[in-house]
Scaffold this motif. Sequence first.
Motif, mmCIF file in Angstrom:
data_model
loop_
_atom_site.group_PDB
_atom_site.id
_atom_site.type_symbol
_atom_site.label_atom_id
_atom_site.label_comp_id
_atom_site.label_asym_id
_atom_site.label_seq_id
_atom_site.Cartn_x
_atom_site.Cartn_y
_atom_site.Cartn_z
ATOM 1 N N ARG A 107 -81.359 76.698 43.754
ATOM 2 C CA ARG A 107 -80.460 75.787 43.030
ATOM 3 C C ARG A 107 -81.299 74.929 42.098
ATOM 4 O O ARG A 107 -82.313 74.398 42.489
ATOM 5 N N ARG A 108 -80.829 74.795 40.887
ATOM 6 C CA ARG A 108 -81.534 73.925 39.936
ATOM 7 C C ARG A 108 -80.513 73.004 39.275
ATOM 8 O O ARG A 108 -79.421 73.436 38.905
ATOM 9 N N MET A 109 -80.890 71.724 39.139
ATOM 10 C CA MET A 109 -80.024 70.759 38.467
ATOM 11 C C MET A 109 -80.474 70.623 37.019
ATOM 12 O O MET A 109 -81.630 70.303 36.758
ATOM 13 N N VAL A 110 -79.565 70.890 36.112
ATOM 14 C CA VAL A 110 -79.877 70.718 34.695
ATOM 15 C C VAL A 110 -79.288 69.385 34.262
ATOM 16 O O VAL A 110 -78.133 69.090 34.545
ATOM 17 N N MET A 111 -80.136 68.553 33.607
ATOM 18 C CA MET A 111 -79.671 67.235 33.169
ATOM 19 C C MET A 111 -79.152 67.330 31.736
ATOM 20 O O MET A 111 -79.795 67.939 30.871
ATOM 21 N N LEU A 112 -78.013 66.728 31.504
ATOM 22 C CA LEU A 112 -77.425 66.711 30.158
ATOM 23 C C LEU A 112 -77.167 65.264 29.767
ATOM 24 O O LEU A 112 -76.813 64.454 30.613
ATOM 25 N N GLU A 113 -77.354 64.977 28.508
ATOM 26 C CA GLU A 113 -77.024 63.642 28.029
ATOM 27 C C GLU A 113 -75.510 63.507 27.982
ATOM 28 O O GLU A 113 -74.825 64.385 27.463
ATOM 29 N N ALA A 114 -75.012 62.395 28.546
ATOM 30 C CA ALA A 114 -73.563 62.191 28.535
ATOM 31 C C ALA A 114 -73.102 61.965 27.099
ATOM 32 O O ALA A 114 -73.819 61.365 26.316
ATOM 33 N N PRO A 115 -71.914 62.446 26.752
ATOM 34 C CA PRO A 115 -71.450 62.297 25.371
ATOM 35 C C PRO A 115 -71.364 60.834 24.977
ATOM 36 O O PRO A 115 -71.035 59.975 25.788
ATOM 37 N N LYS A 116 -71.659 60.572 23.709
ATOM 38 C CA LYS A 116 -71.754 59.175 23.271
ATOM 39 C C LYS A 116 -70.395 58.501 23.218
ATOM 40 O O LYS A 116 -70.262 57.368 23.563
ATOM 41 N N LEU A 117 -69.367 59.212 22.773
ATOM 42 C CA LEU A 117 -68.057 58.580 22.687
ATOM 43 C C LEU A 117 -67.161 59.138 23.773
ATOM 44 O O LEU A 117 -66.618 60.218 23.639
ATOM 45 N N THR A 118 -67.038 58.398 24.860
ATOM 46 C CA THR A 118 -66.181 58.870 25.924
ATOM 47 C C THR A 118 -64.996 57.959 26.123
ATOM 48 O O THR A 118 -64.000 58.351 26.672
ATOM 49 N N LYS A 119 -65.127 56.724 25.655
ATOM 50 C CA LYS A 119 -64.085 55.768 26.002
ATOM 51 C C LYS A 119 -63.116 55.579 24.847
ATOM 52 O O LYS A 119 -63.518 55.420 23.704
ATOM 53 N N PHE A 120 -61.869 55.581 25.201
ATOM 54 C CA PHE A 120 -60.824 55.429 24.201
ATOM 55 C C PHE A 120 -60.996 54.132 23.435
ATOM 56 O O PHE A 120 -60.893 54.091 22.207
ATOM 57 N N SER A 121 -61.291 53.061 24.177
ATOM 58 C CA SER A 121 -61.394 51.751 23.530
ATOM 59 C C SER A 121 -62.505 51.754 22.484
ATOM 60 O O SER A 121 -62.351 51.166 21.409
ATOM 61 N N ALA A 122 -63.611 52.444 22.794
ATOM 62 C CA ALA A 122 -64.724 52.463 21.851
ATOM 63 C C ALA A 122 -64.327 53.190 20.574
ATOM 64 O O ALA A 122 -64.650 52.760 19.470
ATOM 65 N N MET A 123 -63.597 54.293 20.733
ATOM 66 C CA MET A 123 -63.184 55.057 19.561
ATOM 67 C C MET A 123 -62.183 54.275 18.730
ATOM 68 O O MET A 123 -62.259 54.231 17.499
ATOM 69 N N LEU A 124 -61.264 53.625 19.435
ATOM 70 C CA LEU A 124 -60.263 52.818 18.734
ATOM 71 C C LEU A 124 -60.951 51.702 17.964
ATOM 72 O O LEU A 124 -60.669 51.464 16.790
ATOM 73 N N GLU A 125 -61.909 51.061 18.638
ATOM 74 C CA GLU A 125 -62.635 49.949 18.045
ATOM 75 C C GLU A 125 -63.381 50.391 16.793
ATOM 76 O O GLU A 125 -63.459 49.679 15.808
ATOM 77 N N GLN A 126 -63.925 51.604 16.846
ATOM 78 C CA GLN A 126 -64.693 52.096 15.714
ATOM 79 C C GLN A 126 -63.801 52.418 14.523
ATOM 80 O O GLN A 126 -64.207 52.248 13.376
ATOM 81 N N ASN A 127 -62.611 52.914 14.818
ATOM 82 C CA ASN A 127 -61.750 53.362 13.724
ATOM 83 C C ASN A 127 -60.870 52.249 13.168
ATOM 84 O O ASN A 127 -60.289 52.386 12.106
ATOM 85 N N ARG A 128 -60.782 51.156 13.897
ATOM 86 C CA ARG A 128 -59.891 50.097 13.481
ATOM 87 C C ARG A 128 -60.630 49.135 12.560
ATOM 88 O O ARG A 128 -61.666 48.605 12.900
ATOM 89 N N SER A 129 -60.089 48.946 11.407
ATOM 90 C CA SER A 129 -60.697 47.991 10.485
ATOM 91 C C SER A 129 -59.775 46.797 10.413
ATOM 92 O O SER A 129 -58.566 46.929 10.453
ATOM 93 N N ARG A 130 -60.367 45.628 10.328
ATOM 94 C CA ARG A 130 -59.530 44.427 10.360
ATOM 95 C C ARG A 130 -58.771 44.225 9.045
ATOM 96 O O ARG A 130 -57.714 43.658 9.024
ATOM 97 N N LEU A 131 -59.331 44.700 7.943
ATOM 98 C CA LEU A 131 -58.619 44.606 6.665
ATOM 99 C C LEU A 131 -58.096 45.988 6.296
ATOM 100 O O LEU A 131 -58.759 46.986 6.521
ATOM 101 N N THR A 132 -56.936 46.017 5.691
ATOM 102 C CA THR A 132 -56.374 47.288 5.281
ATOM 103 C C THR A 132 -56.979 47.708 3.944
ATOM 104 O O THR A 132 -57.068 46.899 3.023
#
Lengths: 163, 137
Positions: free
Chosen positions: A45-70
């Motif tokens: 058995r061998r464990m392969v380590m993977l980097e967890a994906p950077k954008l996993t959280k909904f709030s983070a994605m929402l925060e990134q896409n939301r701009s305060r000014l239209t």
Amino acid sequence: MQIFDTLDISATGLTAQRRKMTAIASNIANVDTTRTDEGGPYKRRRMVMLEAPKLTKFSAMLEQNRSRLTRTQGGHMLEGEPRPDEIFTGSGVMTQEVREEPIKPRMVYDPNHPDAREDGYVVFPDVNVVTEMVDMIASSRAYEANATVLSAAKDMINRSLEI
Amino acid sequence: MFLDRVVFNKTKIPALNAVLDVTQLRQRVISNNIANVSTAGYRKQDLRFQEYLDSFVKKPAVEGIRTDPRHLPVPMPVSAPTVFEPESGLNDTGLNNVDIDKEMTDLAENHLHFNVGARLLSGGFDGLRKAITGRTA
């Protein structure tokens, strides 16, 4: 909350190293196993380590896409850079288990063994105890490093409660 | 709020606030590097934050007064701290470019930075309290 995300990241590190340790323990325990459910000798058995994906959280994605000014036109300027707590870093590590196909299995001549082949050889698992031991030490040190980070983060949280 | 501007923004509190923000984020970046210490092909991350902290301490040469919310701010706001992948070709382990000794040192340093920021911040609040009530504690 950002402050507790640090703990989550360290926790993924601890989990990954613990799982690696389990795999190593299983490999060493099964060093002489010639019979398994799927047939044939035990596969390492061998464990392969993977980097967890950077954008996993909904709030983070929402925060990134939301701009305060239209922005109604492509030529409009952006309002400004995001605040520090909106920046999203990685979220730790993930593990994946792989069963290794034996490359150079250990062949032992023992015609009386119940699992001996017709030519009298027994195929033992391709597990090298020395390799496992070295992996074990590396894994235990990595676990300690993650535990240190965790205790530092805990200390910081406690300190911020005293402000 | 007007009171905010007079009481808080003229003290060191906003700068210390930024210090805590930055160290907090840096802690996250470092823990991610350490969690990935045995991930093959991982590239270490770091935080660029000096400019951001400097902007709280250094006074700009010219400061524009905004009489209308549609005015562009002068000087332009400094970019927030950014996460980047440093150009480090060092790959001793053959797995990735995370140097565990460096990460642990950075962690200790960052921890101390946070503690200094937190201590100074409580000092700042103590001073304000003294000024408001006229007595200590």
